[in-house]
Design an enzyme around this catalytic site. Sequence first.
Site, PDB file in Angstrom:
ATOM      1  N   CYS A   2       0.737  -1.386  -0.079  1.00 42.04           N
ATOM      2  CA  CYS A   2       0.184  -0.092  -0.138  1.00 42.04           C
ATOM      3  C   CYS A   2       0.609   1.423  -0.219  1.00 42.04           C
ATOM      4  CB  CYS A   2      -0.865  -0.047   1.088  1.00 42.04           C
ATOM      5  SG  CYS A   2      -1.803  -1.718   1.626  1.00 42.04           S
ATOM      6  N   ARG A  27       0.502   2.433  -8.187  1.00 45.49           N
ATOM      7  CA  ARG A  27       0.038   1.253  -7.948  1.00 45.49           C
ATOM      8  C   ARG A  27      -1.275   0.539  -8.270  1.00 45.49           C
ATOM      9  NH1 ARG A  27       4.161   0.975  -2.503  1.00 45.49           N
ATOM     10  NH2 ARG A  27       6.000   1.936  -3.325  1.00 45.49           N
ATOM     11  N   TRP A  74      -4.567  -1.551  -0.748  1.00 47.79           N
ATOM     12  CA  TRP A  74      -4.250  -2.792  -1.974  1.00 47.79           C
ATOM     13  C   TRP A  74      -4.216  -3.417  -1.041  1.00 47.79           C
ATOM     14  CZ3 TRP A  74      -4.289  -3.859  -7.109  1.00 47.79           C
ATOM     15  CH2 TRP A  74      -3.888  -5.521  -7.031  1.00 47.79           C
ATOM     16  N   ASN A 100       1.861  -0.618   6.249  1.00 51.23           N
ATOM     17  CA  ASN A 100       1.900  -1.314   5.269  1.00 51.23           C
ATOM     18  C   ASN A 100       2.807  -2.707   5.257  1.00 51.23           C
ATOM     19  OD1 ASN A 100       1.410   0.584   3.528  1.00 51.23           O
ATOM     20  ND2 ASN A 100       3.299   0.945   2.160  1.00 51.23           N
ATOM     21  N   GLY A 101       2.396  -3.556   4.992  1.00 48.04           N
ATOM     22  CA  GLY A 101       3.052  -5.135   5.391  1.00 48.04           C
ATOM     23  C   GLY A 101       2.004  -6.070   5.581  1.00 48.04           C
ATOM     24  N   GLU A 487       7.289 -20.561 -20.975  1.00 47.19           N
ATOM     25  CA  GLU A 487       7.588 -18.995 -20.096  1.00 47.19           C
ATOM     26  C   GLU A 487       8.273 -18.189 -20.769  1.00 47.19           C
ATOM     27  OE1 GLU A 487       4.990 -16.986 -19.414  1.00 47.19           O
ATOM     28  OE2 GLU A 487       6.195 -16.318 -18.192  1.00 47.19           O
ATOM     29  N   GLU A 494       6.610 -12.134 -26.248  1.00 43.83           N
ATOM     30  CA  GLU A 494       5.267 -10.746 -26.259  1.00 43.83           C
ATOM     31  C   GLU A 494       6.087  -9.648 -25.984  1.00 43.83           C
ATOM     32  OE1 GLU A 494       3.056 -11.343 -22.431  1.00 43.83           O
ATOM     33  OE2 GLU A 494       4.467 -11.683 -21.587  1.00 43.83           O
ATOM     34  N   HIS A 510      11.535 -34.802 -33.116  1.00 44.15           N
ATOM     35  CA  HIS A 510      10.448 -35.378 -34.346  1.00 44.15           C
ATOM     36  C   HIS A 510       9.736 -34.429 -34.178  1.00 44.15           C
ATOM     37  CE1 HIS A 510      10.176 -38.943 -31.657  1.00 44.15           C
ATOM     38  NE2 HIS A 510      10.305 -38.141 -30.539  1.00 44.15           N
ATOM     39  N   LYS A 609      -3.434  -5.557 -20.071  1.00 44.77           N
ATOM     40  CA  LYS A 609      -3.387  -6.012 -19.096  1.00 44.77           C
ATOM     41  C   LYS A 609      -4.369  -6.437 -19.145  1.00 44.77           C
ATOM     42  CE  LYS A 609      -0.563  -6.568 -15.680  1.00 44.77           C
ATOM     43  NZ  LYS A 609       1.131  -7.382 -16.080  1.00 44.77           N
TER      44      LYS A 609
END
Length: 614
Positions: A2, A27, A74, A100-101, A487, A494, A510, A609
């Site tokens: 946050c 954020r 957040w 925060n945390g 990944e 991308e 193959h 996104k």
Amino acid sequence: MCGIVGYTGSQAAQPILVEGLTRLEYRGYDSAGVAIQNGDGIDVVHRKGKVAELAHTLAHFDYEGTCGIGHTRWATHGKPSEANAHPHTSCAGDIAVVHNGIIENFMELREELEVRGHRFTSDTDTEVVAHLIEEAYRERAAAGAPDLLGAVADATARVVGAYGLAVICANEPGTIVVTRKDSPIVVGQGAHGGYVASDIIALIDATRDVVVLADGQFAKLRPESIAYFDEAGRSIEPTVTHVDWDLDMAEKGGYPDFMLKEIHEQPRVIRDTLAGRLVNGALTIDELDMTPEELDLIDRVYVIACGTSYHAGLIAKNLIEGWARIPTEVEVASEFRYRNPIITPSTLVVAVSQSGETADTLAAIRDARVKGAKVFGITNVVGSPVARESDGVIYTKANKEIAVASTKSFLGQVVSLTLLAMMLAQSQGKLRTAEVKLLFRELADTAEQVETILSNEAAIEAAAEACKDATSALFIGRGMGSAVSYEGALKLKEISYLHAEAYAAGEMKHGPIALLEEGFPVIAIATKSPVYDKVISNLQESRARGAMIVAIATEGDEDICNHADHVIHIPPVRDAFSAITASVPLQLFARAIALARGCDVDQPRNLAKSVTVE
Ligand code: F6R
């Protein structure tokens, strides 16, 4: 997670706090609030939603107070709501806290405080801190020495977890006390007073000379001065850092782009995702909302997801089948929803989605529930549709991800799925307590191993330089390495628009081997594993056909240099955790190639996104 701001000085605090919170909103936040000292009391205003909502409400009050704290949230504990928005206050409302945390022991502290008569008004972990400070302050006052700084120190001594804290108290007008552990707090003295924030961006207009508090340190801000203290309460001389960043650089924490910033946040994501999960030697995922009996009955798992989240699922399959011995299928959500998968009441469907709102994943969740499956969500967004529509949810503690290409949220997903696999194995009696503890410790160690990889980019840069002009590339691996290579190929294509494909290394002969010619890049996950020798054979076959080999290999493996043109060494880890470490150099590799090709790594073309359409 946050954003924190605070100000004490000669000017009205309200506009300064709102401006600071607006700066932090990039954020992505779900609620915001301020606490301002006014006369001899503290006024608190919170709003769900954007900082603009809060600013709109505050415009009606126009507080004149010159000391206050603010927060943008957040959500981690408790859904986004007005009640859960910070600041949180003591019972008497004379102490206000922003945090925060994550307070890991908040449940036991809360129970203890409730027994002593404290009343709670939110679901947050933070509120316990306000009540702990209240008790400590009263005790000190009763002993004739009321002291906010001392009370904050007393309270934090009881707390297990991570915190950045800013606290004000009605009895100490003009004072803000701040402290931190594993969560950033920055302090600065400007021309008109003292400022605090969780991020330099919120105070660079006021001052360019900042003090970044170290873990355990305290600062006491007064309108005209700031004093600093160590853990033991001794006065210390702060280290002042001068920052020359412009606003854009400050938003990115000094990194040139969000992607790199987010890649570097991954050790923190691992630590936060694991925080509080091992209690008295047993793994706990309360959010699963399933009894041990229900967990014991699960006989089939589907992991459904899209894109990068699907690749996290491929890694999970290896772990769930390897540890819990439960047959596991991984399927892209857009396929799952249009076929007729075999689902029974003992089927667990795990839906993985960073955004929590991907249309295909949501549709697949609904379909699976109609068919009678239990659905468990893994998402980064509290209160998102995936979270709301699942029977249980784990939140990856990645924090808002801004770069379109997933990096830190992918790692958060992999760590969360690893926990889930361990949990299933523990519930079904396939892993003993001692084994779970050992695995957990090694999993936690990956945070440091990722830090090592991040501090050693030279080999990655050299490999990227060699591959940047290619028109196509192949990523290969076996076992965990094959999941990671999917990944790696996605990340590269991308953001750099360089065509890349991934293959299980054993599949090369193959078909795909026909592509190989002089200088064709083959990126191989060749870490030490039970299939290492097989991967080496595939490298030899590729090299014999002229391919340029880039190998991700285990530190200490020098023999690999005989089979590869470029070697990126990473610290040794148990094969089960190799996806966590091996993914990181591939993220950096993709970014380096994209930059060399002049691409915008944060906003690649044609992508969004969050994909809320089919
Ligand atoms: C790639 C990427 C996408 C997403 C996919 C699913 O870097 O970010 O492939 O992983 O669109 O999105 P979520 O996880 O939000 O469901």
